[in-house]
Structure formats: structure tokens, C-alpha cells
Write an enzyme that holds these catalytic residues in place. Structure first.
Site, PDB file in Angstrom:
ATOM      1  N   SER A  19       0.820  -1.268   0.045  1.00 34.76           N
ATOM      2  CA  SER A  19       0.049  -0.126   0.106  1.00 34.76           C
ATOM      3  C   SER A  19       0.618   1.236   0.057  1.00 34.76           C
ATOM      4  O   SER A  19       0.525   2.107  -0.754  1.00 34.76           O
ATOM      5  CB  SER A  19      -1.034   0.000   1.122  1.00 34.76           C
ATOM      6  OG  SER A  19      -1.813  -0.988   1.091  1.00 34.76           O
ATOM      7  N   THR A  64      -6.128  -3.274   7.603  1.00 33.21           N
ATOM      8  CA  THR A  64      -5.976  -4.519   7.090  1.00 33.21           C
ATOM      9  C   THR A  64      -6.055  -5.716   8.088  1.00 33.21           C
ATOM     10  O   THR A  64      -6.412  -5.234   9.268  1.00 33.21           O
ATOM     11  CB  THR A  64      -4.746  -4.590   6.126  1.00 33.21           C
ATOM     12  OG1 THR A  64      -5.050  -5.775   5.319  1.00 33.21           O
ATOM     13  CG2 THR A  64      -3.658  -4.447   6.438  1.00 33.21           C
ATOM     14  N   LYS A  68     -10.054  -5.007  10.456  1.00 33.46           N
ATOM     15  CA  LYS A  68     -11.290  -4.235   9.917  1.00 33.46           C
ATOM     16  C   LYS A  68     -12.436  -4.368  10.462  1.00 33.46           C
ATOM     17  O   LYS A  68     -13.297  -3.309  10.523  1.00 33.46           O
ATOM     18  CB  LYS A  68     -11.614  -5.201   8.493  1.00 33.46           C
ATOM     19  CG  LYS A  68     -10.361  -4.793   7.620  1.00 33.46           C
ATOM     20  CD  LYS A  68     -10.592  -5.508   6.200  1.00 33.46           C
ATOM     21  CE  LYS A  68      -9.564  -5.478   5.377  1.00 33.46           C
ATOM     22  NZ  LYS A  68      -9.706  -6.089   3.976  1.00 33.46           N
ATOM     23  N   ALA A 131     -16.149 -17.048   4.440  1.00 28.15           N
ATOM     24  CA  ALA A 131     -17.144 -16.164   5.291  1.00 28.15           C
ATOM     25  C   ALA A 131     -16.544 -15.480   6.078  1.00 28.15           C
ATOM     26  O   ALA A 131     -17.282 -15.131   7.062  1.00 28.15           O
ATOM     27  CB  ALA A 131     -18.394 -17.179   5.684  1.00 28.15           C
ATOM     28  N   GLY A 133     -13.939 -11.719   6.994  1.00 30.01           N
ATOM     29  CA  GLY A 133     -13.936 -10.168   6.701  1.00 30.01           C
ATOM     30  C   GLY A 133     -14.006  -9.955   5.111  1.00 30.01           C
ATOM     31  O   GLY A 133     -14.993  -8.904   4.643  1.00 30.01           O
ATOM     32  N   ALA A 134     -13.320 -10.516   4.543  1.00 30.11           N
ATOM     33  CA  ALA A 134     -13.258 -10.057   2.990  1.00 30.11           C
ATOM     34  C   ALA A 134     -14.460 -10.493   2.253  1.00 30.11           C
ATOM     35  O   ALA A 134     -14.827  -9.611   1.490  1.00 30.11           O
ATOM     36  CB  ALA A 134     -12.014 -10.794   2.468  1.00 30.11           C
ATOM     37  N   LEU A 218      -8.485 -13.675  -3.902  1.00 27.78           N
ATOM     38  CA  LEU A 218      -8.247 -12.394  -3.164  1.00 27.78           C
ATOM     39  C   LEU A 218      -6.830 -12.340  -2.729  1.00 27.78           C
ATOM     40  O   LEU A 218      -6.272 -11.171  -2.758  1.00 27.78           O
ATOM     41  CB  LEU A 218      -9.324 -11.998  -2.227  1.00 27.78           C
ATOM     42  CG  LEU A 218     -10.794 -12.151  -2.271  1.00 27.78           C
ATOM     43  CD1 LEU A 218     -11.373 -11.435  -1.385  1.00 27.78           C
ATOM     44  CD2 LEU A 218     -11.138 -11.490  -3.646  1.00 27.78           C
ATOM     45  N   TYR A 220      -2.716 -12.570  -2.964  1.00 23.06           N
ATOM     46  CA  TYR A 220      -1.740 -12.201  -4.042  1.00 23.06           C
ATOM     47  C   TYR A 220      -0.486 -12.477  -3.402  1.00 23.06           C
ATOM     48  O   TYR A 220      -0.353 -12.347  -2.303  1.00 23.06           O
ATOM     49  CB  TYR A 220      -2.073 -10.558  -4.580  1.00 23.06           C
ATOM     50  CG  TYR A 220      -1.961  -9.524  -3.486  1.00 23.06           C
ATOM     51  CD1 TYR A 220      -2.913  -9.280  -2.784  1.00 23.06           C
ATOM     52  CD2 TYR A 220      -0.544  -9.124  -3.101  1.00 23.06           C
ATOM     53  CE1 TYR A 220      -3.017  -8.275  -1.733  1.00 23.06           C
ATOM     54  CE2 TYR A 220      -0.423  -8.194  -2.040  1.00 23.06           C
ATOM     55  CZ  TYR A 220      -1.618  -7.824  -1.309  1.00 23.06           C
ATOM     56  OH  TYR A 220      -1.587  -6.942  -0.384  1.00 23.06           O
TER      57      TYR A 220
HETATM   58  P1  NDP Z   1     -10.547 -14.016   7.759  1.00 24.45           P
HETATM   59  O1  NDP Z   1      -9.503 -14.665   8.435  1.00 24.45           O
HETATM   60  O2  NDP Z   1     -11.503 -13.011   8.156  1.00 24.45           O
HETATM   61  O3  NDP Z   1     -11.366 -15.224   7.261  1.00 24.45           O
HETATM   62  C1  NDP Z   1     -10.864 -16.499   6.705  1.00 24.45           C
HETATM   63  C2  NDP Z   1     -11.634 -17.537   5.790  1.00 24.45           C
HETATM   64  O4  NDP Z   1     -10.890 -18.437   5.499  1.00 24.45           O
HETATM   65  C3  NDP Z   1     -12.858 -18.000   6.674  1.00 24.45           C
HETATM   66  O5  NDP Z   1     -14.080 -18.227   6.014  1.00 24.45           O
HETATM   67  C4  NDP Z   1     -12.300 -19.381   7.229  1.00 24.45           C
HETATM   68  O6  NDP Z   1     -13.241 -20.544   7.253  1.00 24.45           O
HETATM   69  C5  NDP Z   1     -11.451 -19.665   5.712  1.00 24.45           C
HETATM   70  N1  NDP Z   1     -10.617 -20.915   5.847  1.00 24.45           N
HETATM   71  C6  NDP Z   1      -9.265 -20.578   6.733  1.00 24.45           C
HETATM   72  N2  NDP Z   1      -8.309 -21.648   6.630  1.00 24.45           N
HETATM   73  C7  NDP Z   1      -9.208 -22.622   5.916  1.00 24.45           C
HETATM   74  C8  NDP Z   1      -8.740 -23.888   5.369  1.00 24.45           C
HETATM   75  N3  NDP Z   1      -7.967 -24.680   5.869  1.00 24.45           N
HETATM   76  N4  NDP Z   1      -9.998 -24.609   4.845  1.00 24.45           N
HETATM   77  C9  NDP Z   1     -11.058 -23.849   4.282  1.00 24.45           C
HETATM   78  N5  NDP Z   1     -11.275 -22.668   4.731  1.00 24.45           N
HETATM   79  C10 NDP Z   1     -10.419 -21.898   5.513  1.00 24.45           C
HETATM   80  O7  NDP Z   1      -9.825 -13.564   6.404  1.00 24.45           O
HETATM   81  P2  NDP Z   1     -10.097 -12.237   5.481  1.00 24.45           P
HETATM   82  O8  NDP Z   1     -11.511 -12.614   5.096  1.00 24.45           O
HETATM   83  O9  NDP Z   1      -9.788 -10.777   5.990  1.00 24.45           O
HETATM   84  O10 NDP Z   1      -9.188 -12.528   4.209  1.00 24.45           O
HETATM   85  C11 NDP Z   1      -9.360 -13.740   3.217  1.00 24.45           C
HETATM   86  C12 NDP Z   1      -8.291 -13.392   2.288  1.00 24.45           C
HETATM   87  O11 NDP Z   1      -8.733 -12.161   1.335  1.00 24.45           O
HETATM   88  C13 NDP Z   1      -6.871 -13.317   2.503  1.00 24.45           C
HETATM   89  O12 NDP Z   1      -6.029 -14.314   1.768  1.00 24.45           O
HETATM   90  C14 NDP Z   1      -6.591 -11.959   2.403  1.00 24.45           C
HETATM   91  O13 NDP Z   1      -5.092 -11.620   2.056  1.00 24.45           O
HETATM   92  C15 NDP Z   1      -7.478 -11.643   1.210  1.00 24.45           C
HETATM   93  N6  NDP Z   1      -7.801 -10.128   1.022  1.00 24.45           N
HETATM   94  C16 NDP Z   1      -7.341  -9.661  -0.250  1.00 24.45           C
HETATM   95  C17 NDP Z   1      -7.568  -8.187  -0.447  1.00 24.45           C
HETATM   96  C18 NDP Z   1      -7.288  -7.672  -1.638  1.00 24.45           C
HETATM   97  O14 NDP Z   1      -7.311  -6.154  -1.746  1.00 24.45           O
HETATM   98  N7  NDP Z   1      -6.674  -8.419  -2.673  1.00 24.45           N
HETATM   99  C19 NDP Z   1      -8.543  -7.506   0.302  1.00 24.45           C
HETATM  100  C20 NDP Z   1      -9.167  -8.254   1.670  1.00 24.45           C
HETATM  101  C21 NDP Z   1      -8.576  -9.672   1.823  1.00 24.45           C
HETATM  102  P3  NDP Z   1     -13.861 -20.536   8.998  1.00 24.45           P
HETATM  103  O15 NDP Z   1     -14.967 -19.533   8.853  1.00 24.45           O
HETATM  104  O16 NDP Z   1     -14.384 -22.046   8.783  1.00 24.45           O
HETATM  105  O17 NDP Z   1     -12.699 -20.543   9.818  1.00 24.45           O
END
Ligand code: NDP
Length: 278
Positions: A19, A64, A68, A131, A133-134, A218, A220
Site C-alpha cells: 500500500s 487491514t 477491519k 465467510a 471479513g473479506a 483475493l 496475491y
Molecule cells: P478471515 O480470517 O476473516 O477469514 C478467513 C476465511 O478463510 C474463513 O472463511 C475461514 O473459514 C477460511 N479458511 C481458513 N482456513 C481454511 C482452510 N484450511 N480450509 C477452508 N477454509 C479456510 O480473512 P479475510 O476474510 O480478512 O481474508 C481472506 C483473504 O482475502 C486473505 O487471503 C486476504 O489476504 C485476502 N484479501 C485480499 C484483499 C485484496 O485487496 N486483494 C482485500 C482483503 C482481503 P472458517 O470460517 O471456517 O474459519
């Protein structure tokens, strides 16, 4: 003397954030006098760090992982899209000193998909994996685009069912576990799980992709992510990672803060070229 406005991104870990570089290029491109730094902030210190930042003339902040939801709680008021997402990635200091929270992740993704990759979202059957934050940030803007119901699959089924129910008034969204995906096909599969960060994959059926489907991770990285590789192996028309979304969400935040929209195409090209050389 030229006055410099201060901006920053808070997160943990934050060392590898792109960023500061992206906003520096935007500022040069648009002749804006700003400074943008990355600061390691853990959840316990979030509130005091944000207060200190804005007390010392900070104008705007990005938040980030894993901050969030805390930023959403901190903001005095929220935009409609941040309210829906229940997650904030952009904080803005208003003229009256209050702090407005916004979420530019969803618009960043949709802009990348439509403007940079020419996708027809209205006609796409969309699957979102994850499911967290993203996922919360992208559901609303994707629902605005698509004419088909959107499916969200997650490891923890209770969480995804609850998330989908928050959007149920839209009547176009369904939450399920990965097992329920068997026998279904999609035109666009978006990986919003954090699995690529550890080189893992969610358990996906091999026949998930429709003809000419697009995969979008999402996450990278300078290396091909596990989900982008899965898309390539399963003959996706395109298998993309989230660098474009990162740059587009940053451009939206820059526009909110500075009132001027930077050009994203040259930044995407530059950062892609740099990582191909890395
Ligand atoms: P969170 O920690 O809030 O959510 C993680 C999610 O991944 C949950 O749904 C979780 O499931 C699931 N998960 C984790 N491990 C596993 C596994 N081994 N098998 C299956 N599901 C799994 O993370 P965020 O939502 O904040 O971020 C998600 C991704 O998005 C990250 O890679 C982040 O870097 C990327 N991102 C990219 C952005 C961009 O601008 N390109 C902006 C925002 C995010 P469960 O609910 O069961 O735990």
C-alpha cells in the site's frame, strides 16, 4: 513551506504491504503532497494507535487484517457499504473531527473484474469461498451486479448460514458447506478464504468450473497462489490473483481522501512487471 498530509495503513503483519508504494505512485501521478506509511498495529493497541494518529494531524487510515471489524466499531459513522459489510478498511477524518468508516474492498474487486478483465458479472453464476471479513466486503457490491443467486461456501457452516441470512432480504444468496457444491457449476469462483496464505486449498470438486469460467483469488503473491494454480489446472479461462483488487481498492480510498481519481492501469502494469522480475 509545503504542507504534507499524513496517511497510513495499520495491520499485523504489515511489513510486506504494497500500500505505501501504491499510494506514493498515486500521489506522484496526481501531484498530491502526501506521506503514507505502514504501521504494525495489533488488535489490543488498535484504538489508542488510531486516536494518536488522528490527534497528530492524520487525515486518513487504511486498516487491514486483522483490524477491519475493530475499525468498523471505532468509526463514529459509516457509509452504507461499510454498514452492510460490518467491516471497515478506510477511515476518514471529517471537518468536524469525527471519523467516518468506509469499505472499498468490494468496489475494488468489482472494478478489477469489470474494467480490467472485461467480465460480464450480470450473467455470471458466482461462487464465493469463505465467510470472513473479506467475504463480507465483497458480497454487497457483487449482489448489485449479478442477476443470478450468489452461493457462498465455507468450512464452518453455521458462520456462512448466518452471513447469508444478513443479506437474505436480497433473496439472491445462499450459504452452504463445501460438500454441497458437488454437481454444481459456476462461471466465476472467488476464493475469499485465507487458504492461499498457507499454500492450502479449500476442498473443491474437480467439475466445479463451467466452460470459460474465471477463478479469482483475493490473496496475491509474487508466486502463483495455490488457488490460481488450481484454476489453471482445472482449465479456467482466466485464473487471477488479488493484486488488481488491492490497487483498485487503494484508488477508491485515495479518491475519497483527495477528491482526485488516480489512473490504476499503469500501476497494475508496473507492479505486475516488478513481480514477474522478482
Ligand atoms: P478471515 O480470517 O476473516 O477469514 C478467513 C476465511 O478463510 C474463513 O472463511 C475461514 O473459514 C477460511 N479458511 C481458513 N482456513 C481454511 C482452510 N484450511 N480450509 C477452508 N477454509 C479456510 O480473512 P479475510 O476474510 O480478512 O481474508 C481472506 C483473504 O482475502 C486473505 O487471503 C486476504 O489476504 C485476502 N484479501 C485480499 C484483499 C485484496 O485487496 N486483494 C482485500 C482483503 C482481503 P472458517 O470460517 O471456517 O474459519
Amino acid at each position: 513551506m509545503t504542507l504534507i498530509d499524513h496517511y497510513a495503513v495499520f495491520g499485523s503483519p504489515i511489513k510486506h504491504s504494497k500500500s505505501p508504494r501504491i499510494h506514493k505512485i498515486f500521489a506522484e501521478q496526481t501531484n498530491q503532497s502526501i506521506e503514507y506509511n505502514a504501521q504494525e498495529v495489533c488488535p489490543e493497541d488498535f484504538s489508542s494507535a488510531v486516536t494518536t494518529f488522528f490527534e497528530h494531524d492524520g487525515k486518513g487510515l487504511n486498516c487491514t487484517v486483522p483490524l477491519k471489524e475493530l475499525a468498523w466499531t471505532y468509526a463514529d459513522s459509516k457509509t452504507g457499504r461499510a454498514q452492510t459489510a460490518k467491516a471497515v478498511n478506510t477511515l476518514i477524518k471529517q471537518n468536524d473531527g469525527s471519523i467516518l468508516g468506509d469499505n472499498t474492498d468490494g468496489i475494488g474487486l468489482v472494478t478489477d473484474l469489470i474494467n480490467n478483465h472485461n467480465l460480464n458479472l450480470a450473467e455470471s453464476r458466482i461462487l464465493i469461498l469463505g465467510a470472513g471479513g473479506a467475504s463480507r466486503g465483497i458480497i454487497g457490491p457483487l449482489l448489485e451486479q449479478s442477476r443470478h443467486p450468489i452461493i457462498i461456501a465455507n468450512r464452518t457452516i453455521e458462520k456462512v448460514v448466518n452471513l447469508a441470512s444478513e443479506f437474505l432480504h436480497e433473496n439472491t444468496i445462499k450459504g452452504c458447506g463445501f460438500d454441497a457444491l458437488k454437481g454444481q457449476q459456476f462461471d466465476l469462483v472467488i476464493n475469499a478464504t485465507s487458504t492461499s496464505l498457507t499454500g492450502q486449498l479449500p476442498p473443491l470438486p474437480n467439475d466445479l468450473l463451467a466452460k470459460n469460467a474465471v477463478c479469482y483469488d483475493l490473496a496475491y503473491s509474487n508466486e502463483t497462489t495455490a488457488f490460481v494454480r488450481w484454476g489453471q489446472q482445472n482449465k479456467a479461462l482466466k485464473s487471477l490473483d488479488g493484486l488488481g483488487m488491492l490497487i483498485e481498492q487503494a484508488a477508491e480510498a485515495f479518491f475519497i481522501w483527495r477528491g482526485i481519481r488516480p489512473k490504476t492501469a499503469p500501476v497494475i502494469e508496473l507492479l505486475n512487471r516488478e513481480r514477474n522480475l522478482a
